[in-house]
Design a protein around this motif. Sequence first.
Motif, PDB file in Angstrom:
ATOM      1  N   ILE A   1       7.128  14.583  -6.220  1.00  0.00           N
ATOM      2  CA  ILE A   1       7.868  14.800  -7.290  1.00  0.00           C
ATOM      3  C   ILE A   1       9.405  14.282  -7.475  1.00  0.00           C
ATOM      4  CG2 ILE A   1       8.093  16.541  -9.669  1.00  0.00           C
ATOM      5  CD1 ILE A   1       6.266  18.115  -8.432  1.00  0.00           C
ATOM      6  N   PRO A   2       9.415  13.237  -9.151  1.00  0.00           N
ATOM      7  CA  PRO A   2      10.798  12.112  -8.738  1.00  0.00           C
ATOM      8  C   PRO A   2      11.474  13.414  -9.732  1.00  0.00           C
ATOM      9  CG  PRO A   2       9.425  10.395  -8.701  1.00  0.00           C
ATOM     10  CD  PRO A   2       8.552  12.143  -8.498  1.00  0.00           C
ATOM     11  N   PHE A   3      12.363  13.785  -8.808  1.00  0.00           N
ATOM     12  CA  PHE A   3      13.582  14.664  -9.501  1.00  0.00           C
ATOM     13  C   PHE A   3      14.993  13.758  -9.602  1.00  0.00           C
ATOM     14  CE2 PHE A   3      13.812  16.786  -5.683  1.00  0.00           C
ATOM     15  CZ  PHE A   3      15.247  16.308  -5.605  1.00  0.00           C
ATOM     16  N   ILE A   4      15.745  14.838 -11.098  1.00  0.00           N
ATOM     17  CA  ILE A   4      17.253  14.558 -10.976  1.00  0.00           C
ATOM     18  C   ILE A   4      18.301  15.326 -10.637  1.00  0.00           C
ATOM     19  CG2 ILE A   4      19.231  13.257 -12.385  1.00  0.00           C
ATOM     20  CD1 ILE A   4      16.506  12.579 -14.238  1.00  0.00           C
ATOM     21  N   PRO A   5      19.042  15.609  -9.561  1.00  0.00           N
ATOM     22  CA  PRO A   5      19.366  16.833  -9.259  1.00  0.00           C
ATOM     23  C   PRO A   5      20.375  16.910 -10.351  1.00  0.00           C
ATOM     24  CG  PRO A   5      19.633  15.226  -7.499  1.00  0.00           C
ATOM     25  CD  PRO A   5      19.201  14.669  -8.400  1.00  0.00           C
TER      26      PRO A   5
ATOM     27  N   LEU B   1      29.058  22.182 -15.793  1.00  0.00           N
ATOM     28  CA  LEU B   1      28.073  22.142 -16.669  1.00  0.00           C
ATOM     29  C   LEU B   1      28.565  21.547 -17.698  1.00  0.00           C
ATOM     30  CD1 LEU B   1      25.973  24.114 -18.683  1.00  0.00           C
ATOM     31  CD2 LEU B   1      27.608  24.562 -20.209  1.00  0.00           C
ATOM     32  N   GLU B   2      29.907  20.661 -18.136  1.00  0.00           N
ATOM     33  CA  GLU B   2      29.238  19.303 -18.382  1.00  0.00           C
ATOM     34  C   GLU B   2      28.652  18.187 -17.331  1.00  0.00           C
ATOM     35  OE1 GLU B   2      32.077  21.799 -18.359  1.00  0.00           O
ATOM     36  OE2 GLU B   2      32.146  22.860 -20.358  1.00  0.00           O
ATOM     37  N   GLU B   3      29.297  18.112 -16.620  1.00  0.00           N
ATOM     38  CA  GLU B   3      28.748  17.452 -15.810  1.00  0.00           C
ATOM     39  C   GLU B   3      27.341  17.045 -15.743  1.00  0.00           C
ATOM     40  OE1 GLU B   3      32.393  16.354 -12.110  1.00  0.00           O
ATOM     41  OE2 GLU B   3      31.016  18.115 -12.367  1.00  0.00           O
ATOM     42  N   ARG B   4      26.128  18.492 -15.236  1.00  0.00           N
ATOM     43  CA  ARG B   4      25.013  18.510 -15.648  1.00  0.00           C
ATOM     44  C   ARG B   4      24.160  17.841 -16.849  1.00  0.00           C
ATOM     45  NH1 ARG B   4      23.413  23.111 -11.916  1.00  0.00           N
ATOM     46  NH2 ARG B   4      25.082  23.013 -10.457  1.00  0.00           N
TER      47      ARG B   4
ATOM     48  N   LEU C   1      16.670  19.354 -11.425  1.00  0.00           N
ATOM     49  CA  LEU C   1      16.857  20.378  -9.563  1.00  0.00           C
ATOM     50  C   LEU C   1      18.649  21.033 -10.682  1.00  0.00           C
ATOM     51  CD1 LEU C   1      15.407  21.881  -7.968  1.00  0.00           C
ATOM     52  CD2 LEU C   1      15.879  20.770  -6.512  1.00  0.00           C
ATOM     53  N   CYS C   2      18.415  21.989 -10.396  1.00  0.00           N
ATOM     54  CA  CYS C   2      19.958  22.477 -11.362  1.00  0.00           C
ATOM     55  C   CYS C   2      20.474  22.971  -9.587  1.00  0.00           C
ATOM     56  CB  CYS C   2      20.184  23.557 -12.174  1.00  0.00           C
ATOM     57  SG  CYS C   2      20.092  23.482 -13.279  1.00  0.00           S
ATOM     58  N   GLY C   3      21.534  22.058  -8.536  1.00  0.00           N
ATOM     59  CA  GLY C   3      22.356  22.627  -7.706  1.00  0.00           C
ATOM     60  C   GLY C   3      22.792  24.667  -7.465  1.00  0.00           C
ATOM     61  N   ASP C   4      22.707  24.324  -6.376  1.00  0.00           N
ATOM     62  CA  ASP C   4      23.503  26.411  -6.048  1.00  0.00           C
ATOM     63  C   ASP C   4      25.023  25.809  -5.792  1.00  0.00           C
ATOM     64  OD1 ASP C   4      23.210  24.552  -3.487  1.00  0.00           O
ATOM     65  OD2 ASP C   4      21.860  26.560  -2.811  1.00  0.00           O
ATOM     66  N   ASP C   5      25.573  24.592  -6.469  1.00  0.00           N
ATOM     67  CA  ASP C   5      27.339  23.898  -6.303  1.00  0.00           C
ATOM     68  C   ASP C   5      28.077  25.044  -6.943  1.00  0.00           C
ATOM     69  OD1 ASP C   5      25.920  22.799  -7.683  1.00  0.00           O
ATOM     70  OD2 ASP C   5      27.092  21.141  -7.572  1.00  0.00           O
ATOM     71  N   ILE C   6      27.564  26.067  -8.145  1.00  0.00           N
ATOM     72  CA  ILE C   6      28.320  26.568  -8.912  1.00  0.00           C
ATOM     73  C   ILE C   6      28.879  28.347  -8.639  1.00  0.00           C
ATOM     74  CG2 ILE C   6      27.857  25.181 -10.813  1.00  0.00           C
ATOM     75  CD1 ILE C   6      25.783  27.292 -12.427  1.00  0.00           C
ATOM     76  N   PRO C   7      30.071  28.723  -8.785  1.00  0.00           N
ATOM     77  CA  PRO C   7      29.637  30.116  -7.980  1.00  0.00           C
ATOM     78  C   PRO C   7      28.397  30.698  -8.361  1.00  0.00           C
ATOM     79  CG  PRO C   7      31.623  28.806  -9.678  1.00  0.00           C
ATOM     80  CD  PRO C   7      31.153  28.163  -9.711  1.00  0.00           C
ATOM     81  N   PHE C   8      28.166  31.885  -7.257  1.00  0.00           N
ATOM     82  CA  PHE C   8      27.061  32.620  -7.768  1.00  0.00           C
ATOM     83  C   PHE C   8      27.809  33.686  -8.364  1.00  0.00           C
ATOM     84  CE2 PHE C   8      25.525  36.160  -5.827  1.00  0.00           C
ATOM     85  CZ  PHE C   8      23.750  35.884  -6.186  1.00  0.00           C
ATOM     86  N   GLU C   9      26.817  34.734  -9.551  1.00  0.00           N
ATOM     87  CA  GLU C   9      27.080  35.407  -9.970  1.00  0.00           C
ATOM     88  C   GLU C   9      26.582  36.512  -9.184  1.00  0.00           C
ATOM     89  OE1 GLU C   9      26.816  37.294 -14.595  1.00  0.00           O
ATOM     90  OE2 GLU C   9      27.245  35.233 -14.443  1.00  0.00           O
ATOM     91  N   ASP C  10      26.896  37.681  -8.609  1.00  0.00           N
ATOM     92  CA  ASP C  10      25.524  38.260  -8.190  1.00  0.00           C
ATOM     93  C   ASP C  10      26.059  40.105  -9.271  1.00  0.00           C
ATOM     94  OD1 ASP C  10      24.395  40.023  -6.446  1.00  0.00           O
ATOM     95  OD2 ASP C  10      26.418  40.380  -5.113  1.00  0.00           O
ATOM     96  N   THR C  11      24.450  39.922  -9.832  1.00  0.00           N
ATOM     97  CA  THR C  11      23.693  41.202 -10.092  1.00  0.00           C
ATOM     98  C   THR C  11      23.429  41.956  -9.294  1.00  0.00           C
ATOM     99  OG1 THR C  11      22.810  39.631 -11.647  1.00  0.00           O
ATOM    100  CG2 THR C  11      25.128  40.098 -12.295  1.00  0.00           C
TER     101      THR C  11
END
Length: 162
Positions: free
Chosen positions: A124-128, A133-136, A89-99
């Motif tokens: 459902i187990p998930f990995i955050p 990007l490199e850390e993810r 599950l990708c977090g929403d902690d990266i900057p929001f790109e408004d389009t």
Amino acid sequence: GTVWMPEYGREYWEEHQVARRLTPGDLEEIARVHAEREDALALDADRWLISDTCALTTRAFALDYHGGASPRLSAAADACARRYDLFFLCGDDIPFEDTWDRSGPQKRSDFQRLVEADLLERRIPFIPLLGTLEERLDTAARAIAGFEKFGNYFGMAASAGL
């Protein structure tokens, strides 16, 4: 070294949305075609097929757009717990790109909580995946490298610091 399935819902939305919305039938079609494309790509995969999204997310869009999901879409979402070996599950902690095609940072945060709550409710187990990007990528690569389909993955993951 393998194949990936892009988010079919995005492709479909760009071609079929009306007033930035899709119908319940559109959402069923997205879930169906996405799974079919995954099945076809799995034949070319080298051990792993990486898939961007699934029927769980499509169901979340149905809840957001229409206040509920059709029985067919709900069944496709229910099947996801058995269909996939790992969930990230990708977090929403990266900057929001408004389009033009996005609903804003608050909607993004609300949707993130909706998807996470659904995974938790379904147990459902998930990995955050958080951070840069490199850390993810590092987190995902370590999880995949240590994964054994019928092993005790989450016990191993905890001991590996995931």
